[in-house]
Design an enzyme around this catalytic site. Structure first.
Site, PDB file in Angstrom:
ATOM      1  N   ASP A 272       0.820  -1.216   0.000  1.00  0.00           N
ATOM      2  CA  ASP A 272       0.000   0.000   0.000  1.00  0.00           C
ATOM      3  C   ASP A 272       0.854   1.267   0.000  1.00  0.00           C
ATOM      4  O   ASP A 272       1.966   1.278   0.516  1.00  0.00           O
ATOM      5  CB  ASP A 272      -0.924  -0.003   1.235  1.00  0.00           C
ATOM      6  CG  ASP A 272      -2.094   0.965   1.072  1.00  0.00           C
ATOM      7  OD1 ASP A 272      -2.383   1.380  -0.055  1.00  0.00           O
ATOM      8  OD2 ASP A 272      -2.709   1.300   2.104  1.00  0.00           O
TER       9      ASP A 272
ATOM     10  N   ASN B 236     -11.054  -2.854  -5.330  1.00  0.00           N
ATOM     11  CA  ASN B 236     -10.277  -1.910  -6.152  1.00  0.00           C
ATOM     12  C   ASN B 236     -10.942  -1.606  -7.500  1.00  0.00           C
ATOM     13  O   ASN B 236     -10.548  -0.662  -8.192  1.00  0.00           O
ATOM     14  CB  ASN B 236      -8.839  -2.394  -6.357  1.00  0.00           C
ATOM     15  CG  ASN B 236      -7.962  -2.266  -5.114  1.00  0.00           C
ATOM     16  OD1 ASN B 236      -7.058  -3.071  -4.882  1.00  0.00           O
ATOM     17  ND2 ASN B 236      -8.212  -1.244  -4.291  1.00  0.00           N
TER      18      ASN B 236
HETATM   19  C1  IPE Z   1      -5.580  -2.748  -0.130  1.00  0.00           C
HETATM   20  O1  IPE Z   1      -5.243  -1.414  -0.260  1.00  0.00           O
HETATM   21  C2  IPE Z   1      -5.488  -3.447  -1.447  1.00  0.00           C
HETATM   22  C3  IPE Z   1      -4.175  -3.613  -2.023  1.00  0.00           C
HETATM   23  C4  IPE Z   1      -3.051  -3.178  -1.532  1.00  0.00           C
HETATM   24  C5  IPE Z   1      -4.131  -4.351  -3.257  1.00  0.00           C
HETATM   25  P1  IPE Z   1      -6.319  -0.270  -0.511  1.00  0.00           P
HETATM   26  O2  IPE Z   1      -5.540   0.970  -0.696  1.00  0.00           O
HETATM   27  O3  IPE Z   1      -7.224  -0.659  -1.619  1.00  0.00           O
HETATM   28  O4  IPE Z   1      -7.143  -0.252   0.839  1.00  0.00           O
HETATM   29  P2  IPE Z   1      -8.043   0.876   1.480  1.00  0.00           P
HETATM   30  O5  IPE Z   1      -9.075   1.275   0.454  1.00  0.00           O
HETATM   31  O6  IPE Z   1      -7.158   2.041   1.810  1.00  0.00           O
HETATM   32  O7  IPE Z   1      -8.624   0.267   2.703  1.00  0.00           O
HETATM   33  C1  IPE Z   2      -1.691   0.108  -3.306  1.00  0.00           C
HETATM   34  O1  IPE Z   2      -1.444   1.469  -3.404  1.00  0.00           O
HETATM   35  C2  IPE Z   2      -1.854  -0.532  -4.651  1.00  0.00           C
HETATM   36  C3  IPE Z   2      -3.206  -1.018  -4.937  1.00  0.00           C
HETATM   37  C4  IPE Z   2      -4.246  -0.925  -4.167  1.00  0.00           C
HETATM   38  C5  IPE Z   2      -3.377  -1.651  -6.220  1.00  0.00           C
HETATM   39  P1  IPE Z   2      -2.613   2.515  -3.438  1.00  0.00           P
HETATM   40  O2  IPE Z   2      -2.970   2.775  -4.865  1.00  0.00           O
HETATM   41  O3  IPE Z   2      -3.739   2.073  -2.594  1.00  0.00           O
HETATM   42  O4  IPE Z   2      -1.901   3.784  -2.828  1.00  0.00           O
HETATM   43  P2  IPE Z   2      -2.539   4.846  -1.840  1.00  0.00           P
HETATM   44  O5  IPE Z   2      -3.109   4.098  -0.680  1.00  0.00           O
HETATM   45  O6  IPE Z   2      -3.596   5.577  -2.604  1.00  0.00           O
HETATM   46  O7  IPE Z   2      -1.395   5.715  -1.456  1.00  0.00           O
HETATM   47 MG    MG Z   3      -4.148   2.362  -0.617  1.00  0.00          MG
END
Ligand code: IPE
Ligand code: IPE
Ligand code: MG
Length: 250
Positions: free
Chosen positions: A31, A79
């Site tokens: 993340d 997602n």
């Molecule tokens: C969890 O992260 C999913 C992945 C890292 C693939 P998210 O960024 O989607 O989670 P939330 O929405 O902040 O809880």
């Molecule tokens: C995690 O990074 C990757 C996926 C969920 C695919 P994010 O895209 O959630 O990054 P932040 O949380 O917005 O920084």
């Molecule tokens: Mg995220």
């Protein structure tokens, strides 16, 4: 195409890491990609792209210390709620990452698997690359790398219950073992250690059944900056924890 190679050997294994007590299964919520990109005035997708080096470095670090199972959360069932452009990028990125990296992972003895739903939203091309990678690496035994892709912990439990019902299992035969047998990978041990980067302290639907007694660590590092030293630091912290599994520690 630019295919960055992790700087192997830069981060030595710290002396504090006990190589005889390395977690068998490490699971990562990758993340912070979007925030990493935002901080640099880049589009969010650049953050996902920059996560590739991190992923490879963590894989190499895990191999170095003898982790047997590594699970990486790459795309959740939630997602799909993201902007269409970002979803499209993530599908293509995961596909191209496999193309770029599967031979080197294969050479290192990594077995590649995917946990998640193969539903209509995942482009056929991506599914094909996934299948090719599974086939190529299915005999590898050094480490199993499971990509949680279109994965949701609740969806996994729902799918397990559905399978039980479809088999006609009667209510008195439903127990924890029966549910476990119907999870995506019944042979996968529960994670010993879950690492979620970016400082977010939530699980976001990752491996809900399997993490019942996992140790959770939430480092501040954003995923694109994650390197094997952060993995080693987490393992050292893990080794200081006392796992009781509900019992009383002697
Ligand atoms: C969890 O992260 C999913 C992945 C890292 C693939 P998210 O960024 O989607 O989670 P939330 O929405 O902040 O809880
Ligand atoms: C995690 O990074 C990757 C996926 C969920 C695919 P994010 O895209 O959630 O990054 P932040 O949380 O917005 O920084
Ligand atoms: Mg995220």
């Amino acid at each position: 195409m630019d295919t960055p190679t992790p700087d192997e050997g830069v981060d030595p294994v710290p002396a504090a890491l006990d190589r005889t007590r390395v977690p068998t299964h490490v699971a990562c919520v990758m993340d912070g990609n979007g925030r990493w990109a935002n901080a640099r005035g880049l589009p969010r997708t650049e953050g996902h792209g920059a996560g590739e080096v991190a992923l490879l470095d963590v894989v190499n670090g895990a191999l170095e210390i003898g982790v047997r199972w590594l699970t990486l959360y790459a795309f959740s069932t939630e997602n799909w709620r993201r902007p269409a452009d970002e979803v499209r990028y993530l599908m293509g990125f995961n596909e191209s990452l496999l193309m770029r990296r599967r031979d080197e992972l294969h050479q290192k003895g990594v077995q590649i698997r995917f946990a998640g739903r193969r539903d209509w939203r995942v482009p056929r091309r991506v599914l094909r690359r996934m299948d090719e990678s599974i086939e190529l690496t299915k005999r590898n035994r050094t480490m199993t790398m499971t990509m949680a892709f279109n994965y949701g912990g609740r969806a996994e439990i729902v799918d397990a219950v559905k399978a039980l019902v479809a088999e006609g299992v009667s209510a008195d035969k439903v127990d924890e073992k029966a549910i476990r047998r119907h999870l995506y990978f019944p042979d996968m041990p529960d994670p010993d250690l879950v690492i979620r980067t970016s400082g977010e302290t939530r699980i976001s639907n990752f491996l809900l059944w399997e993490i019942a007694y996992s140790e959770l660590i939430f480092p501040e590092v954003l995923w694109p900056d994650m390197r094997r030293r952060h993995l080693y630091e987490a393992v050292v912290e893990y080794q200081q924890r006392v796992r009781r599994f509900g019992a009383v520690h002697p």
